[in-house]
Design a protein around this motif. Structure first.
Motif, PDB file in Angstrom:
ATOM      1  N   ILE A 166      -9.569  60.493  80.653  1.00 26.14           N
ATOM      2  CA  ILE A 166      -8.573  60.513  79.575  1.00 26.14           C
ATOM      3  C   ILE A 166      -7.501  61.552  79.886  1.00 26.14           C
ATOM      4  O   ILE A 166      -6.298  61.307  79.693  1.00 26.14           O
ATOM      5  N   LEU A 170      -3.452  60.831  80.314  1.00 29.14           N
ATOM      6  CA  LEU A 170      -2.418  61.520  79.533  1.00 29.14           C
ATOM      7  C   LEU A 170      -1.450  62.272  80.433  1.00 29.14           C
ATOM      8  O   LEU A 170      -0.246  62.312  80.168  1.00 29.14           O
ATOM      9  N   HIS A 183       1.944  59.540  73.382  1.00 36.15           N
ATOM     10  CA  HIS A 183       1.155  58.424  72.862  1.00 36.15           C
ATOM     11  C   HIS A 183       1.144  58.405  71.339  1.00 36.15           C
ATOM     12  O   HIS A 183       1.313  57.361  70.712  1.00 36.15           O
ATOM     13  N   LEU A 186      -3.707  58.970  69.963  1.00 35.43           N
ATOM     14  CA  LEU A 186      -4.886  59.098  70.808  1.00 35.43           C
ATOM     15  C   LEU A 186      -6.108  59.325  69.926  1.00 35.43           C
ATOM     16  O   LEU A 186      -6.147  60.260  69.131  1.00 35.43           O
ATOM     17  N   ILE A 191      -9.593  54.348  73.165  1.00 41.11           N
ATOM     18  CA  ILE A 191     -10.069  54.556  74.536  1.00 41.11           C
ATOM     19  C   ILE A 191     -11.048  53.428  74.850  1.00 41.11           C
ATOM     20  O   ILE A 191     -12.132  53.358  74.278  1.00 41.11           O
ATOM     21  N   ILE A 201      -6.858  54.399  78.382  1.00 39.45           N
ATOM     22  CA  ILE A 201      -6.085  54.619  77.158  1.00 39.45           C
ATOM     23  C   ILE A 201      -5.369  53.327  76.798  1.00 39.45           C
ATOM     24  O   ILE A 201      -4.722  52.706  77.644  1.00 39.45           O
ATOM     25  N   ASP A 244      -0.080  65.278  71.542  1.00 37.74           N
ATOM     26  CA  ASP A 244      -1.144  64.555  72.237  1.00 37.74           C
ATOM     27  C   ASP A 244      -2.258  65.496  72.691  1.00 37.74           C
ATOM     28  O   ASP A 244      -3.437  65.138  72.663  1.00 37.74           O
ATOM     29  N   PHE A 248      -6.158  65.184  71.938  1.00 41.08           N
ATOM     30  CA  PHE A 248      -7.129  65.229  73.032  1.00 41.08           C
ATOM     31  C   PHE A 248      -8.219  66.252  72.738  1.00 41.08           C
ATOM     32  O   PHE A 248      -9.405  65.988  72.974  1.00 41.08           O
TER      33      PHE A 248
END
Length: 386
Positions: A166, A170, A183, A186, A191, A201, A244, A248
């Motif tokens: 991931i 990104l 994005h 997320l 995912i 993604i 993002d 994450f």
């Protein structure tokens, strides 16, 4: 179409802007002109006819339906050459014209990375707007991470591999693709996992595309999923690559714990997963965050570093959060010392002022503000995408 565009590349002049509803409402456009040698997928190469899509999905039968969201239904399909595909049939009334839809599909189709779901093409017939994606067989990450009966199928080594994948996906969006792409949605359900449980993604319906000289934007139309939204975005409509990064960080803590941040059962006075992870960190009990199904076989060093990294990502000030380039480095090198995280956003009383923006307003204001991140007073410069 620009008048000064050559005939040979007339299909390669496109706009880029805010993608909503999976290439839905267009808020802003900027012209990018191709030139000889600029490799871009053509509109013709991406077009599927409706009859082919209808036959592939058995006329969009319920037995072929994979899922349904706010932007349309997704079906499994098989093309005449036996290629398996995922077909997203967009809801009517997206507000985007056919030419804009085609041009932005061309752009998204150029995003090719092993950790991104690939857009294969589109169909525009009979007032239908349809997107065709590669088929990813093992459903989405949330299907495994949050289900008590399936959590055991993801051991620690697989989870660590998923976190790394991931992060690399990104990083590609933020720095290594032709444009800087945020994005903005997320989360675990976006995912997908392939046959080898590699993460991809998906769903760029909320994505915002920047030029190389832009790092931050502001919108009055906040889109995304609460629980994953950074405070500056949820409260003030400010988004950047660091938005993002925040998402994450939440995702990393969820992968480690097997618990949802947005549906967290209050534990030790903590109202959400981030607060609980922070409390355990302060008390020197970080390992207690680990999902019990993993506690017989895991790398203590990797788990502690991932928790610390996740907490660094969800710090309240975007400047304090690492870039994805730094995160990938941290995941690949144990010799890099991680800084001590500061208190996360939304723990006790958030310092972010402002209120929730009014929904339904769709104007974006892009700004050009750089946000460097420093480790131990050593500045790390963000790379511009190639």
């Amino acid at each position: 179409m620009a008048n000064n565009c050559c005939h040979c590349c007339s299909n390669c002049c496109f706009h880029f802007g805010f993608l909503t509803g999976v290439l839905g409402v267009k808020e802003e456009s900027k012209e990018i002109r191709c030139c000889p040698g600029y490799d871009i997928t053509t509109v013709e190469a991406l077009q599927y006819d409706f009859a082919t899509i209808e036959a592939a999905t058995n006329k969009f039968s319920d037995s072929n339906k994979l899922g349904e969201g706010g932007f349309g239904e997704v079906y499994k399909g098989v093309l005449p050459n036996q290629q398996v595909i995922a077909v997203k049939r967009l809801s009517r009334g997206s507000g985007q014209g056919d030419e804009e839809f085609k041009n932005e599909a061309v752009l998204v189709a150029k995003l090719q990375h092993r950790n991104l779901v690939r857009l294969l093409g589109f169909c525009l017939e009979r007032e239908e707007k349809i997107l065709v994606y590669e088929y990813v067989p093992n459903k989405s990450l949330d299907y495994f991470v949050f289900d008590p009966t399936k959590q055991g199928q993801l051991d620690w080594s697989r989870r660590y591999k998923i976190i790394g994948g991931i992060a690399r996906g990104l990083l590609y969006l933020h720095e290594d693709s032709r444009l800087r792409i945020i994005h903005r949605d997320l989360k675990a359900s976006n995912i997908l996992l392939d046959e080898d449980m590699n993460p991809k993604i998906s769903d760029f319906g909320m994505a915002r595309i920047f030029g190389v000289d832009q790092t931050q934007g502001t919108t009055r139309r906040v889109v995304g999923t609460y629980g994953y939204m950074s405070p500056e975005y949820a409260m003030q409509g400010q988004f950047s690559v660091k938005s993002d990064v925040y998402s994450f960080g939440v995702l990393v803590l969820e992968i480690i714990s097997g618990q949802r941040n947005s549906n967290f059962y209050e534990t030790e006075g903590a109202q959400d997963l981030i607060s609980y992870a922070w409390k355990l960190w302060k008390d020197g009990r970080s390992q207690e965050l680990l999902n019990p199904v993993l506690r017989d076989n895991y790398s203590r060093n990797e788990v502690i570093r991932c928790i610390q990294m996740g907490l660094l990502c969800v710090q309240e000030d975007p400047v304090d959060r690492p870039t994805m380039a730094t995160i990938v480095l941290l995941l690949n090198s144990y010799s890099v010392t991680l800084p001590v995280p500061k208190q996360p956003a939304f723990v006790l009383q958030s310092r972010t002022d402002g209120r929730m923006p009014d929904k339904g307003l769709e104007s974006d204001q892009s700004t050009s503000q750089s946000m460097p991140w420093s480790i131990n007073e050593v500045s790390i410069t963000e790379l511009h995408p190639r």
